[in-house]
Design a protein around this motif. Structure first.
Motif, PDB file in Angstrom:
ATOM      1  N   ARG A  26     -50.702 125.273  79.804  1.00  0.00           N
ATOM      2  CA  ARG A  26     -51.226 125.421  81.171  1.00  0.00           C
ATOM      3  C   ARG A  26     -50.212 126.127  82.065  1.00  0.00           C
ATOM      4  NH1 ARG A  26     -54.186 119.562  82.419  1.00  0.00           N
ATOM      5  NH2 ARG A  26     -55.819 119.843  80.851  1.00  0.00           N
ATOM      6  N   LEU A  76     -50.328 129.820  81.115  1.00  0.00           N
ATOM      7  CA  LEU A  76     -51.580 130.419  81.602  1.00  0.00           C
ATOM      8  C   LEU A  76     -51.585 130.503  83.125  1.00  0.00           C
ATOM      9  CD1 LEU A  76     -54.040 128.552  79.215  1.00  0.00           C
ATOM     10  CD2 LEU A  76     -53.699 131.035  79.291  1.00  0.00           C
ATOM     11  N   GLY A  99     -51.689 134.115  83.169  1.00  0.00           N
ATOM     12  CA  GLY A  99     -53.025 134.368  82.639  1.00  0.00           C
ATOM     13  C   GLY A  99     -52.974 134.701  81.157  1.00  0.00           C
ATOM     14  N   ARG A 132     -57.758 137.506  81.908  1.00  0.00           N
ATOM     15  CA  ARG A 132     -58.061 136.687  83.090  1.00  0.00           C
ATOM     16  C   ARG A 132     -56.719 136.201  83.620  1.00  0.00           C
ATOM     17  NH1 ARG A 132     -63.560 134.992  83.373  1.00  0.00           N
ATOM     18  NH2 ARG A 132     -63.030 134.155  85.421  1.00  0.00           N
ATOM     19  N   GLY A 133     -56.587 136.217  84.917  1.00  0.00           N
ATOM     20  CA  GLY A 133     -55.318 135.803  85.510  1.00  0.00           C
ATOM     21  C   GLY A 133     -54.217 136.795  85.231  1.00  0.00           C
ATOM     22  N   ASP A 150     -57.982 132.830  89.124  1.00  0.00           N
ATOM     23  CA  ASP A 150     -58.067 132.577  87.679  1.00  0.00           C
ATOM     24  C   ASP A 150     -56.845 131.803  87.177  1.00  0.00           C
ATOM     25  OD1 ASP A 150     -60.515 133.751  87.382  1.00  0.00           O
ATOM     26  OD2 ASP A 150     -59.774 135.644  86.559  1.00  0.00           O
ATOM     27  N   ARG A 151     -55.672 132.196  87.661  1.00  0.00           N
ATOM     28  CA  ARG A 151     -54.460 131.491  87.213  1.00  0.00           C
ATOM     29  C   ARG A 151     -54.509 130.018  87.603  1.00  0.00           C
ATOM     30  NH1 ARG A 151     -49.528 135.780  88.559  1.00  0.00           N
ATOM     31  NH2 ARG A 151     -50.228 137.349  87.049  1.00  0.00           N
ATOM     32  N   LEU A 172     -56.916 128.341  85.195  1.00  0.00           N
ATOM     33  CA  LEU A 172     -56.302 128.243  83.866  1.00  0.00           C
ATOM     34  C   LEU A 172     -55.146 127.251  83.871  1.00  0.00           C
ATOM     35  CD1 LEU A 172     -56.265 132.057  82.990  1.00  0.00           C
ATOM     36  CD2 LEU A 172     -57.516 130.296  81.729  1.00  0.00           C
ATOM     37  N   GLY A 221     -56.729 125.002  81.552  1.00  0.00           N
ATOM     38  CA  GLY A 221     -56.711 125.794  80.332  1.00  0.00           C
ATOM     39  C   GLY A 221     -58.048 126.484  80.102  1.00  0.00           C
ATOM     40  N   PHE A 222     -58.320 126.850  78.860  1.00  0.00           N
ATOM     41  CA  PHE A 222     -59.600 127.506  78.563  1.00  0.00           C
ATOM     42  C   PHE A 222     -60.126 127.101  77.202  1.00  0.00           C
ATOM     43  CE2 PHE A 222     -56.522 130.507  76.774  1.00  0.00           C
ATOM     44  CZ  PHE A 222     -57.078 130.761  75.521  1.00  0.00           C
ATOM     45  N   PRO A 278     -62.187 123.427  82.249  1.00  0.00           N
ATOM     46  CA  PRO A 278     -61.482 124.568  81.681  1.00  0.00           C
ATOM     47  C   PRO A 278     -62.306 125.832  81.931  1.00  0.00           C
ATOM     48  CG  PRO A 278     -62.678 123.406  79.978  1.00  0.00           C
ATOM     49  CD  PRO A 278     -62.816 122.584  81.238  1.00  0.00           C
ATOM     50  N   MET A 279     -61.649 126.989  81.835  1.00  0.00           N
ATOM     51  CA  MET A 279     -62.398 128.233  81.871  1.00  0.00           C
ATOM     52  C   MET A 279     -63.114 128.366  80.518  1.00  0.00           C
ATOM     53  SD  MET A 279     -60.764 131.959  82.716  1.00  0.00           S
ATOM     54  CE  MET A 279     -60.307 131.693  84.417  1.00  0.00           C
TER      55      MET A 279
END
Lengths: 565, 565
Positions: free
Chosen positions: A471, A474, A478, A502-503, B470-471, B474, B478-479, B556-557
């Motif tokens: 995390r 990210l 991103g 993304r990000g 987005d950051r 995330l 997370g994703f 999460p994304m």
């Protein structure tokens, strides 16, 4: 300079507990402020004092709560005789439902208000705990432990200290404590009782160290009333007072001031409403008939006739107060001449959030009163001067500071030495350090591992260091994902590679170069006869990672997915 | 209660500037502390004062720096007559290289030390700026603007205030300022000069509001020397003093104390070494022959003969001090009896980091001296008492507080009113608010849009709100990525779906259920004859999103990738 033995303490596992000795170990709450939980062991039996949560900060993104680490007692839950709660703050009771999941029939001992707050919490968790009310002056056996409870003054009503008598000696655990000599409810910290216990002999004192670095004495809570009075007297428009939702005495003073100035009061925030209802039902909060009104009714009263008592004093972004500061509250819009009082401390780490709220309110024209410009808050924890009174009343043989970070523990220990406790008998123990009381002497003898246990959404413990580390990566950079399907026999790309991020960047063309780079890499792997998806993925990761570092000097997570069809 | 006109100000675009009027607009630095940049306009010509960076905080993950928003002047860079730098702090000079990228030949005016620091910065950016040294007492035309420079005292040497004379009136911009009456270098803030200017008439005062909420006066810098002396005198082992790398006078006092106690000094940290070398070369830092030694040499001296001056006073995780606190510094291991002095402020937002360092040091046995337990720091910004002196000396017709958040701006404006400035002539303007001085009266007349411009790695501006949002998602949750290849004609899955997560769970089985859910969804879309990849992806996203919300209550994304082959 300190005479104390300092340093992080032992690293090896503790020895077997000698017969007739008492063991103490914190599963949380020492070397941090939060998730207080101390386990005492005598003759193969365990007693737990407090079981709270820690509110997570920056290094714990997405985490809702941090629990004490139960592992050290997980295999021994049947040996626990009881859980004693010193008071109802979240950092002392918040983790109880998680402990009860492991042992639902664990008897929980606490004062009326503490147990009422716990019961409300357990209802949300659909639990029916075994609650045993105790009160100051009471002495009662709980399994192997002979307990005595003492009234203490803190920033919540009905707080208790507990003395634990075993054949190994007498322990006194103060819980959270201060020595307000003019408490609003007249319920003094029982220094006389502590003195009697001191006469009998206290072998180990576990003492609240939170404010040990602060010189002097905490101002009496009742001095806040006149300050609130002065502030409110000058306001012609709305008054909004934010404070902690469990601080019954603070709210009482706000209500009293509202009455004096002809303002009716609306409580804002779920926990504020719930806790004050409980306090009023138990007779701890005195609410004159007709004073409290609903928010809907309050917003329709003339502005000089209303006062709001709200949560959100720590700048919590979803709270009503934060929404007002952003001009986004559905019912209350702040205007020039409104006054907002933050009758609360500023918990370290919340500065940006709180100042953000203050700036937002000021920008909209409100006057903001807070502890930096008026005496509208006092701490709930004893300052150094009060700790000296405690040490001198109790005269403990051994001292173990609790409820604090290292800087607090050490300052608290140094005060003990100043009152005559032998430096060698002050044990600075962080979470997991095992302290054994053998023949009247307390000593760190070993260590059990204490980790951080995270609650995220509905589950406990499945979010750990690896997830948090992902995390953090990210969240900082991103990711860039590359997906390609290859022929399983030849490794030949069956599709254009998909490259998306993304990000990473707002620029839609930021990754254009990467796609052709991946195509080149795929031609190379195909030419070299590479067909294994993990080797192709690795080649892609390397090529894209190098490109992004050179082009952008950033470190997004690179995620290649190669599907073999 | 304030008499000031408060509120966020106008929202519409500004009118054309009337002939003979002066326009002022901040592209950064007002309603925040950092990225100071103010643009003055007269007769179609522009003058810029300062061009600094803002250090990002929580809502800006991964961002290295925040720049002023140059958009308002981007099309008019040829009309800029010059850039004046008041002093060498990063929040005043840090963004200059980014402005010079847009106009490399822009003449930059500043004092010797300020320009020396800027030159070092520009060398790192491989730029050769046009630098024009100016000094206090000097008067000089810069294009349409008649400038006069005044000495001011601040927490860095060689700071200047600037008076800007135009036919529209006289502006005085204080830069960062305080009124230390016993400055270490004898260079007083030129209150006499300000008074003469006041006699002439100051139409607009742009004044440092940072400490306007703090009552009284800042303690003279030179009172820190004796405190450092007392602290160092008691230490038998190592002394480590951390402070800001540009605070030459603070370092001077540390060096003086080291000399008195027979300690040699090693500078630790790249910026500390660089800045102190520059200061010594310019004669601003007096370093006795042989006092300074290398770190390698220092660690081999007896512990009572050495003192380290280090960066890291704000708890920066990669700094030498943080590494010492974690026991990870290659050359310096902290032991019981070492003393660490944080001779620095605690910038709001850094509390957790700084207390983390203090706790780490205390845990290892060090004694830690900081501003809460000893007078080892004073601020560089005028407190309320000093601001009153400034107002009374200058007697401005109009006041525009700068260099502060809303709470500071307003407090600074209220002080102006107390000294007799008409409340109506105090302009509380946030970034982008256009303030026009017409016929001697300053007024907010409109607003230009000011965004936050982020530097992340090598590029500027491509990371914006969408990437940051987005950051944040995330970083919190997370994703979960789902990849599947489908037959382009039938929509039939050509492979098992790949389901993987990062930053979601440490449990390898956490997503097992999701894979079969996706397979079911794919059967459904195939049965319904859906072949478009974006529709299939949408169905997958919806199914997995619902499942994860119900099962985990997390967000999460969800990233489905459907490849058509």
């Amino acid at each position: 300079m300190s005479e104390l033995a300092v340093g992080p303490g032992p690293t090896s596992a503790p020895p077997a507990l000698p017969d007739g000795a008492l063991r103490t170990v914190a599963l949380g709450g020492i070397s941090e402020v939060g998730r207080n939980m101390t386990v005492f062991e005598y003759g193969g039996r365990l007693l737990i004092v407090d079981c709270g949560v820690l509110f997570p900060e920056d290094p714990h993104p997405g985490v809702d709560l941090i629990l004490p680490d139960f592992r050290a007692i997980e295999g021994r839950l049947d040996e626990v005789d009881g859980l004693v709660l010193t008071h109802g703050h979240e950092d002392h009771i918040g983790a109880v439902p998680f402990l009860l999941r492991l042992r639902p029939d664990l008897p929980v001992y606490g004062s009326t208000f503490t147990l009422a707050l716990l019961a409300a919490k357990c209802r949300e968790h659909k639990q029916k705990p075994v609650l045993v009310e105790v009160s100051e002056g009471e002495r009662r056996n709980v399994g192997a432990f002979d307990l005595e409870f003492f009234a203490v003054n803190h920033s919540i009503p009905d707080a208790l200290a507990v003395a634990i008598r075993t054949p190994a000696g007498v322990v006194l655990h103060t819980g959270d404590i201060k020595l307000d000599q003019l408490p609003l409810d007249g319920r003094l910290t029982d220094l006389a009782g502590f003195s009697r216990l001191g006469d009998e002999g206290v072998d180990l004192l576990c003492v609240d160290s939170t404010n040990a670095e602060v010189p002097g004495f905490v101002t009496p809570e009742r001095e806040i009333g006149p300050v609130l009075d002065d502030v409110i007297a000058k306001v012609r428009q709305r008054v909004i007072v934010a404070c902690f939702a469990s601080h019954v005495h603070r709210v009482q003073q706000v209500l009293d001031a509202a009455v004096r100035h002809g303002r009716r009061v609306a409580l804002v925030g779920r926990s504020m409403v719930r806790n004050m209802n409980i306090a009023a039902e138990l007779g701890l909060l005195n609410v004159p008939e007709g004073l409290l009104i609903d928010l809907d009714e309050a917003v329709n009263l003339p502005e000089s006739h209303v006062l709001f008592v709200s949560t959100g004093s720590q700048g919590e972004p979803l709270s009503a107060l934060s929404r007002m500061a952003r001009g986004e509250h559905r019912q209350i819009s702040i205007r020039a001449g409104d006054t907002v009082v933050l009758a609360s401390s500023l918990i370290p780490g919340n500065e940006n959030a709180v100042f953000g709220v203050i700036n937002g309110l000021v920008r909209l024209g409100a006057d903001v009163v807070h502890q930096s410009n008026a005496k509208v808050h006092v701490s709930g924890h004893a300052s150094a001067g009060e700790l000296l009174f405690l040490y001198n009343a109790i005269r403990p043989s051994n001292v173990m500071p609790v409820h604090g970070e290292w800087r607090h523990l050490r300052a608290c220990g140094e005060l003990a030495v100043q009152t005559g406790v032998a430096a060698d008998n002050v044990v600075l123990a962080e979470n997991g350090v095992v302290v054994d009381l053998v023949d009247g002497k307390a000593q760190a003898t070993g260590r059990v591992e204490i980790g951080e246990v995270y609650v995220d959404g509905l589950s406990v413990g499945d979010v750990g260091e690896s997830t948090l580390s992902d995390r953090l990566i990210l969240g900082e950079g991103g990711f860039i994902a590359i997906t390609v399907a290859v022929d399983s026999a030849t490794g030949r790309a069956m599709s254009e590679p998909t490259v998306s991020g993304r990000g990473f960047s707002d620029d839609p063309k930021a990754l254009d170069e990467a796609a052709s780079l991946v195509e080149m890499e795929l031609s190379r792997t195909e030419a070299e006869g590479i067909t294994e998806t993990h080797r192709i993925a690795q080649a892609i990761r390397r090529a894209v990672g190098r490109w992004v570092a050179e082009t952008y000097r950033r470190r997004p997570m690179i995620i290649p997915t190669v599907i073999s069809v």
